[in-house]
Structure formats: C-alpha cells, structure tokens
Motif scaffolding. Structure first.
Motif, PDB file in Angstrom:
ATOM      1  N   LEU A  31      13.433  29.624   3.523  1.00 22.93           N
ATOM      2  CA  LEU A  31      12.350  29.761   4.502  1.00 22.93           C
ATOM      3  C   LEU A  31      11.598  28.447   4.677  1.00 22.93           C
ATOM      4  CD1 LEU A  31      10.842  33.251   3.640  1.00 22.93           C
ATOM      5  CD2 LEU A  31      11.731  32.546   5.860  1.00 22.93           C
ATOM      6  N   LEU A  32      11.359  27.755   3.584  1.00 25.49           N
ATOM      7  CA  LEU A  32      10.643  26.485   3.649  1.00 25.49           C
ATOM      8  C   LEU A  32      11.448  25.442   4.418  1.00 25.49           C
ATOM      9  CD1 LEU A  32       8.049  25.117   2.766  1.00 25.49           C
ATOM     10  CD2 LEU A  32       9.198  24.413   0.673  1.00 25.49           C
ATOM     11  N   ILE A  33      12.743  25.394   4.168  1.00 28.67           N
ATOM     12  CA  ILE A  33      13.603  24.455   4.903  1.00 28.67           C
ATOM     13  C   ILE A  33      13.600  24.788   6.394  1.00 28.67           C
ATOM     14  CG2 ILE A  33      16.004  23.747   5.260  1.00 28.67           C
ATOM     15  CD1 ILE A  33      16.334  24.038   2.179  1.00 28.67           C
ATOM     16  N   ARG A  34      13.710  26.083   6.710  1.00 31.87           N
ATOM     17  CA  ARG A  34      13.718  26.479   8.118  1.00 31.87           C
ATOM     18  C   ARG A  34      12.368  26.192   8.777  1.00 31.87           C
ATOM     19  NH1 ARG A  34      15.177  32.559   9.888  1.00 31.87           N
ATOM     20  NH2 ARG A  34      13.049  32.941   9.202  1.00 31.87           N
ATOM     21  N   ALA A  35      11.279  26.427   8.065  1.00 30.22           N
ATOM     22  CA  ALA A  35       9.948  26.152   8.619  1.00 30.22           C
ATOM     23  C   ALA A  35       9.784  24.659   8.900  1.00 30.22           C
ATOM     24  CB  ALA A  35       8.867  26.642   7.661  1.00 30.22           C
ATOM     25  N   ASN A  36      10.227  23.827   7.974  1.00 27.62           N
ATOM     26  CA  ASN A  36      10.149  22.377   8.188  1.00 27.62           C
ATOM     27  C   ASN A  36      11.002  21.939   9.377  1.00 27.62           C
ATOM     28  OD1 ASN A  36       8.362  21.051   6.278  1.00 27.62           O
ATOM     29  ND2 ASN A  36       9.693  21.926   4.713  1.00 27.62           N
ATOM     30  N   ALA A  37      12.190  22.511   9.492  1.00 19.78           N
ATOM     31  CA  ALA A  37      13.068  22.163  10.609  1.00 19.78           C
ATOM     32  C   ALA A  37      12.429  22.567  11.938  1.00 19.78           C
ATOM     33  CB  ALA A  37      14.423  22.846  10.451  1.00 19.78           C
ATOM     34  N   ARG A  38      11.842  23.748  11.977  1.00 20.25           N
ATOM     35  CA  ARG A  38      11.194  24.203  13.204  1.00 20.25           C
ATOM     36  C   ARG A  38       9.982  23.343  13.535  1.00 20.25           C
ATOM     37  NH1 ARG A  38      11.768  30.762  12.489  1.00 20.25           N
ATOM     38  NH2 ARG A  38      13.790  30.883  13.522  1.00 20.25           N
ATOM     39  N   PHE A  39       9.258  22.909  12.527  1.00 17.71           N
ATOM     40  CA  PHE A  39       8.113  22.028  12.749  1.00 17.71           C
ATOM     41  C   PHE A  39       8.570  20.713  13.374  1.00 17.71           C
ATOM     42  CE2 PHE A  39       5.315  18.668  10.889  1.00 17.71           C
ATOM     43  CZ  PHE A  39       4.204  18.924  11.678  1.00 17.71           C
ATOM     44  N   GLU A  40       9.680  20.192  12.880  1.00 14.04           N
ATOM     45  CA  GLU A  40      10.211  18.933  13.406  1.00 14.04           C
ATOM     46  C   GLU A  40      10.772  19.075  14.822  1.00 14.04           C
ATOM     47  OE1 GLU A  40       9.942  15.941  12.034  1.00 14.04           O
ATOM     48  OE2 GLU A  40       8.858  16.839  10.352  1.00 14.04           O
ATOM     49  N   MET A  41      11.160  20.298  15.220  1.00 11.64           N
ATOM     50  CA  MET A  41      11.731  20.522  16.552  1.00 11.64           C
ATOM     51  C   MET A  41      10.709  20.341  17.664  1.00 11.64           C
ATOM     52  SD  MET A  41      14.269  23.704  16.388  1.00 11.64           S
ATOM     53  CE  MET A  41      15.309  23.986  15.012  1.00 11.64           C
ATOM     54  N   GLN A  45       8.221  25.326  18.827  1.00 12.91           N
ATOM     55  CA  GLN A  45       8.709  26.037  17.637  1.00 12.91           C
ATOM     56  C   GLN A  45       7.614  26.221  16.578  1.00 12.91           C
ATOM     57  OE1 GLN A  45      11.868  27.374  17.043  1.00 12.91           O
ATOM     58  NE2 GLN A  45      12.125  26.987  19.218  1.00 12.91           N
ATOM     59  N   PHE A  46       6.399  25.730  16.841  1.00  7.24           N
ATOM     60  CA  PHE A  46       5.317  25.829  15.863  1.00  7.24           C
ATOM     61  C   PHE A  46       5.003  27.270  15.457  1.00  7.24           C
ATOM     62  CE2 PHE A  46       2.980  21.531  16.605  1.00  7.24           C
ATOM     63  CZ  PHE A  46       4.086  20.868  16.137  1.00  7.24           C
ATOM     64  N   PRO A  47       4.955  28.227  16.389  1.00  2.92           N
ATOM     65  CA  PRO A  47       4.657  29.607  15.954  1.00  2.92           C
ATOM     66  C   PRO A  47       5.694  30.157  14.972  1.00  2.92           C
ATOM     67  CG  PRO A  47       4.373  29.408  18.324  1.00  2.92           C
ATOM     68  CD  PRO A  47       4.997  28.133  17.844  1.00  2.92           C
ATOM     69  N   LYS A  48       6.954  29.838  15.179  1.00  3.89           N
ATOM     70  CA  LYS A  48       8.000  30.312  14.272  1.00  3.89           C
ATOM     71  C   LYS A  48       7.886  29.617  12.913  1.00  3.89           C
ATOM     72  CE  LYS A  48      11.252  31.469  17.911  1.00  3.89           C
ATOM     73  NZ  LYS A  48      12.526  31.155  18.541  1.00  3.89           N
ATOM     74  N   ALA A  49       7.583  28.331  12.925  1.00  3.65           N
ATOM     75  CA  ALA A  49       7.401  27.598  11.672  1.00  3.65           C
ATOM     76  C   ALA A  49       6.203  28.150  10.907  1.00  3.65           C
ATOM     77  CB  ALA A  49       7.209  26.113  11.953  1.00  3.65           C
ATOM     78  N   MET A  50       5.137  28.449  11.630  1.00  5.74           N
ATOM     79  CA  MET A  50       3.936  28.998  11.007  1.00  5.74           C
ATOM     80  C   MET A  50       4.223  30.375  10.405  1.00  5.74           C
ATOM     81  SD  MET A  50       0.816  28.309  10.317  1.00  5.74           S
ATOM     82  CE  MET A  50      -0.219  27.380  11.391  1.00  5.74           C
ATOM     83  N   ARG A  51       5.002  31.185  11.094  1.00  8.79           N
ATOM     84  CA  ARG A  51       5.345  32.516  10.598  1.00  8.79           C
ATOM     85  C   ARG A  51       6.138  32.416   9.286  1.00  8.79           C
ATOM     86  NH1 ARG A  51       7.734  34.851  15.042  1.00  8.79           N
ATOM     87  NH2 ARG A  51       9.716  33.936  14.440  1.00  8.79           N
ATOM     88  N   ASN A  75      -1.070  23.503   7.181  1.00  8.23           N
ATOM     89  CA  ASN A  75      -2.134  22.554   7.545  1.00  8.23           C
ATOM     90  C   ASN A  75      -1.610  21.484   8.500  1.00  8.23           C
ATOM     91  OD1 ASN A  75      -4.092  23.834   6.037  1.00  8.23           O
ATOM     92  ND2 ASN A  75      -3.711  22.585   4.223  1.00  8.23           N
ATOM     93  N   GLU A  76      -0.408  20.989   8.247  1.00 12.11           N
ATOM     94  CA  GLU A  76       0.200  19.986   9.134  1.00 12.11           C
ATOM     95  C   GLU A  76       0.416  20.554  10.537  1.00 12.11           C
ATOM     96  OE1 GLU A  76       3.646  17.725   7.826  1.00 12.11           O
ATOM     97  OE2 GLU A  76       3.079  18.157   5.758  1.00 12.11           O
ATOM     98  N   ILE A  77       0.870  21.789  10.610  1.00 12.50           N
ATOM     99  CA  ILE A  77       1.114  22.422  11.907  1.00 12.50           C
ATOM    100  C   ILE A  77      -0.197  22.551  12.676  1.00 12.50           C
ATOM    101  CG2 ILE A  77       1.805  24.570  13.050  1.00 12.50           C
ATOM    102  CD1 ILE A  77       3.887  24.905  10.754  1.00 12.50           C
ATOM    103  N   GLU A  78      -1.240  23.013  12.005  1.00 10.19           N
ATOM    104  CA  GLU A  78      -2.549  23.150  12.665  1.00 10.19           C
ATOM    105  C   GLU A  78      -3.071  21.797  13.136  1.00 10.19           C
ATOM    106  OE1 GLU A  78      -4.208  25.782  13.698  1.00 10.19           O
ATOM    107  OE2 GLU A  78      -2.579  27.027  12.940  1.00 10.19           O
ATOM    108  N   CYS A  79      -2.901  20.787  12.315  1.00 10.13           N
ATOM    109  CA  CYS A  79      -3.338  19.439  12.683  1.00 10.13           C
ATOM    110  C   CYS A  79      -2.561  18.925  13.900  1.00 10.13           C
ATOM    111  CB  CYS A  79      -3.163  18.493  11.501  1.00 10.13           C
ATOM    112  SG  CYS A  79      -3.732  16.820  11.806  1.00 10.13           S
ATOM    113  N   ALA A  80      -1.253  19.151  13.910  1.00  8.57           N
ATOM    114  CA  ALA A  80      -0.426  18.712  15.038  1.00  8.57           C
ATOM    115  C   ALA A  80      -0.807  19.457  16.318  1.00  8.57           C
ATOM    116  CB  ALA A  80       1.058  18.930  14.716  1.00  8.57           C
ATOM    117  N   LYS A  81      -1.139  20.747  16.194  1.00  2.00           N
ATOM    118  CA  LYS A  81      -1.563  21.519  17.366  1.00  2.00           C
ATOM    119  C   LYS A  81      -2.875  20.974  17.929  1.00  2.00           C
ATOM    120  CE  LYS A  81      -1.081  26.207  16.803  1.00  2.00           C
ATOM    121  NZ  LYS A  81      -0.946  27.452  16.037  1.00  2.00           N
ATOM    122  N   ARG A  82      -3.826  20.676  17.045  1.00  5.14           N
ATOM    123  CA  ARG A  82      -5.106  20.108  17.500  1.00  5.14           C
ATOM    124  C   ARG A  82      -4.902  18.764  18.183  1.00  5.14           C
ATOM    125  NH1 ARG A  82      -6.891  22.073  12.519  1.00  5.14           N
ATOM    126  NH2 ARG A  82      -6.718  20.004  11.599  1.00  5.14           N
TER     127      ARG A  82
END
Length: 107
Positions: A31-41, A45-51, A75-82
C-alpha cells in the motif's frame, strides 16, 4: 494491487498471529509503495494516494515505521495540494490581468 490482494488473502487464511502479522506488514508495504507511486503520478491521483496512506495509518501498529511513513506522505500530499491551489490562483489572476489589458487596448 495484485500484491495487496494476495496479502489480504493470505492474512485471512493464516491462523497463527505471527504469520498473519507478517502478511499484514507485506500488505502495508505494498500500500505504501502504491501510495507513493500515485503521489508521483500527479494531482489527479492524490485522492487515491491519500486513501492508501490513510488506510495504513488506521491499520498499522503504532510502533511500526509504515505508519510514520504513511503519515509523512499524507502531509506531503496536503502540502502539494496547497501549493498547487496557490499556483492555480496566481495563474488565474495573471490571466485575468492579461485579458483586462488586452480588452482595454483593443476595445
């Protein structure tokens, strides 16, 4: 996704706690690997990475590193969204100024 499904299957099938915990740990890693990959996409893909990251935080043992890494990713995802929202607002203000200037010059 296939690795996560496999880990869930084996986690349910195992009787002994240690084997079940090992399977859960593998699932959290996947899950962590997939979340990181989705974040990088990208932002779409941020909502899926956050989930995925939220699921790790909710299920992982407090003493495990997966939980900390998932919380950091959230935290990184929220920062990137802001940051993205800030850039979008700046871009829209610049476009409005450009359109206004063009309308004043030509119209």
């Amino acid at each position: 996704t296939a690795a996560i499904s496999l880990c869930r299957y084996h986690g349910r099938r195992r009787i002994r706690e240690t084997l079940s915990r090992e399977s859960t740990s593998l699932e959290e890693t996947a899950l962590l690997i997939r979340a990181n990959a989705r974040f990088e996409m990208g932002i779409d893909q941020f909502p899926k990475a956050m989930r995925d990251a939220r699921r790790i935080v909710e299920t992982a043992a407090p003493s495990e590193g997966h939980r900390r890494q998932a919380a950091e990713l959230m935290n990184e995802i929220e920062c990137a969204k802001r940051c993205r929202r800030r850039l979008d607002r700046k871009l829209s203000r610049d476009v409005c100024r450009w359109v206004q200037t063009s309308m004043n010059e030509h119209g």
